[in-house]
Design a protein around this motif. Structure first.
Motif, PDB file in Angstrom:
ATOM      1  N   UNK A 219       0.387  11.100  12.959  1.00  0.00           N
ATOM      2  CA  UNK A 219      -0.997  11.671  12.880  1.00  0.00           C
ATOM      3  C   UNK A 219      -1.871  10.325  13.010  1.00  0.00           C
ATOM      4  N   UNK A 220      -1.520   9.274  13.373  1.00  0.00           N
ATOM      5  CA  UNK A 220      -2.789   8.247  13.801  1.00  0.00           C
ATOM      6  C   UNK A 220      -3.173   7.643  12.466  1.00  0.00           C
ATOM      7  N   UNK A 221      -2.484   7.819  11.303  1.00  0.00           N
ATOM      8  CA  UNK A 221      -2.913   7.279   9.835  1.00  0.00           C
ATOM      9  C   UNK A 221      -2.227   6.011   9.711  1.00  0.00           C
ATOM     10  N   UNK A 222      -2.744   4.769   9.591  1.00  0.00           N
ATOM     11  CA  UNK A 222      -1.770   3.621   9.264  1.00  0.00           C
ATOM     12  C   UNK A 222      -1.416   3.817   7.874  1.00  0.00           C
ATOM     13  N   UNK A 223       0.036   3.233   7.935  1.00  0.00           N
ATOM     14  CA  UNK A 223       0.614   3.596   6.571  1.00  0.00           C
ATOM     15  C   UNK A 223       1.397   2.378   6.239  1.00  0.00           C
ATOM     16  N   UNK A 224       1.456   1.706   5.235  1.00  0.00           N
ATOM     17  CA  UNK A 224       2.300   0.592   4.729  1.00  0.00           C
ATOM     18  C   UNK A 224       3.799   1.040   4.643  1.00  0.00           C
ATOM     19  N   UNK A 225       4.884   0.176   4.427  1.00  0.00           N
ATOM     20  CA  UNK A 225       6.067   0.652   4.600  1.00  0.00           C
ATOM     21  C   UNK A 225       6.761   0.954   3.268  1.00  0.00           C
TER      22      UNK A 225
ATOM     23  N   UNK B  29      -0.763   1.825  -3.503  1.00  0.00           N
ATOM     24  CA  UNK B  29      -1.996   1.041  -3.479  1.00  0.00           C
ATOM     25  C   UNK B  29      -2.974   1.182  -2.309  1.00  0.00           C
ATOM     26  N   UNK B  30      -2.521   1.675  -1.305  1.00  0.00           N
ATOM     27  CA  UNK B  30      -3.388   1.746  -0.034  1.00  0.00           C
ATOM     28  C   UNK B  30      -3.882   2.892   0.488  1.00  0.00           C
TER      29      UNK B  30
END
Length: 286
Positions: free
Chosen positions: A201-207, A214-215
Motif C-alpha cells: 500500500x506504499x506504507x514504509x514498514x520496518x521488518x 515503535x515506528x
C-alpha cells in the motif's frame, strides 16, 4: 535512520572489523567501505545473522530487491544491508547480480511462474513471490517480457501502483505456512505479513515486530475489550503482532497454528495472554 535505531545491529552495517563508510565518525571499526549495490537474482534469498547454512533465518530478500554489499567472503557469503527496510545480514553471494536498470513492475499474485517462452505449457524456470520486482522490456501475447523469461501480465502491476487496503492484502495470504523470518510465498512470520501488506500500500514498514511497534501509527488506549478496536489496528504482544480485521477477527501469522490464520479476536486475546503475555500496545495507522 532515527537515533533510536542508530546502533541496532539489525539496522546498522557495522562490525568491529568493518562498517559502512557513512558511519565513519559515528561507530568504531577497523575499516570503512562504501559498499556496492547489487540486485537479488534468486526468487527468494535467505538472510542470516551469521554466515552459515545452519544459522537461523532473520528475513528474506525477494527477486529484484536491491542490497548494498560491504563484504564478500572467500566462502561465498555477502554481508550487506537491504535497501528497502535497511535490514543487515548475510546472503549467499550466488543470490546477487549486478544492478542493471531500475525495476518497472512488481508481482501482485501470491506466486507467479516464470516461463522460458510465451506459453503456459512450458516448464517454469522459477516462481516469484508477491512483491518481487522486475524490469519489463515488452509484451508478447498475454505475457510480459523480462530478461529472465515470460510472466503472465495479469500477475504484474507497475512499480508505482499501490493497494488501498492492507488488511485485504494480508487476508490473501490465509493458509500460507508460518515461517520464522519469512516474507515470501513460501511462508511468513507475523511481522513479515504486516510488512508485506503495508508495503503493497506504499506504507514504509520496518521488518521486526518491535520495530513496527515503535515506528507505526499512534498508540490508542486498550482495556482488553475487543469492541474498542477498529479494522486495521495493529495489536502488539512481546514478540508478536496481529492485524484487526474487524471487532471479531484477528489476522496473523502464528506459530500456534503454523499458518496465516483468521482467528476469533476474543479467543486470540485470551489464548496469547495465557501463553505468554497480555497485549502491550495497540497502534492505529493514520
Amino acid at each position: 535512520m532515527s537515533a533510536m535505531n542508530a546502533f541496532d545491529p539489525r539496522l546498522t552495517p557495522a562490525r568491529p572489523d568493518l562498517a559502512s563508510a557513512r558511519l565513519a565518525g559515528t561507530v568504531e571499526a577497523a575499516r570503512f567501505v562504501e559498499g556496492t549495490r547489487h540486485v537479488i537474482a534468486w526468487p527468494v534469498a535467505p538472510m542470516k545473522a551469521q554466515p552459515s547454512p545452519e544459522a537461523p533465518l532473520v528475513t528474506e530478500a525477494l527477486f529484484g530487491e536491491s542490497v548494498t554489499v560491504f563484504e564478500i567472503t572467500e566462502e561465498g557469503w555477502a554481508w550487506g544491508q537491504l535497501d528497502a527496510d535497511h535490514y543487515v545480514g548475510w546472503l549467499s553471494a550466488e543470490a546477487l547480480a549486478p544492478l542493471d536498470g531500475a525495476p518497472t513492475h512488481k508481482v501482485t499474485a501470491l506466486r507467479t511462474p516464470v516461463f522460458p517462452g510465451p506459453s503456459i505449457k512450458l516448464p517454469p524456470t522459477a516462481l516469484l513471490s508477491f512483491g518481487s520486482r522486475l524490469v519489463v522490456t515488452g509484451t508478447r501475447e498475454r505475457f510480459a517480457v523480462t530478461e529472465g523469461g515470460f510472466i503472465f501480465a495479469g500477475h504484474l502491476a507497475p512499480l508505482e501502483a499501490k493497494e488501498t487496503d492492507f488488511v485485504a492484502v494480508a487476508a490473501r495470504f490465509l493458509g500460507l505456512p508460518y515461517l520464522w523470518g519469512g516474507r515470501s510465498g513460501a511462508g511468513m512470520d507475523c511481522s513479515g505479513l504486516v510488512q508485506v501488506a503495508l508495503t503493497a500500500c506504499g506504507i514504509a514498514c520496518p521488518r521486526d515486530s518491535d520495530m513496527q511497534e515503535a515506528a507505526l501509527g499512534k498508540a490508542v488506549p486498550f482495556s482488553g475489550d475487543a469492541t474498542e478496536l477498529k479494522r486495521g489496528d495493529l495489536i502488539f504482544w512481546p514478540g508478536h503482532v496481529g492485524i484487526v480485521e474487524d471487532e471479531a477477527t484477528l489476522l496473523h501469522a502464528t506459530a500456534f497454528f503454523m499458518a496465516v490464520v483468521r482467528e476469533p479476536l476474543s479467543e486470540a486475546l485470551l489464548r496469547i495472554e495465557a501463553a505468554s503475555a497480555p497485549v502491550r500496545t495497540v497502534k492505529r495507522l493514520d
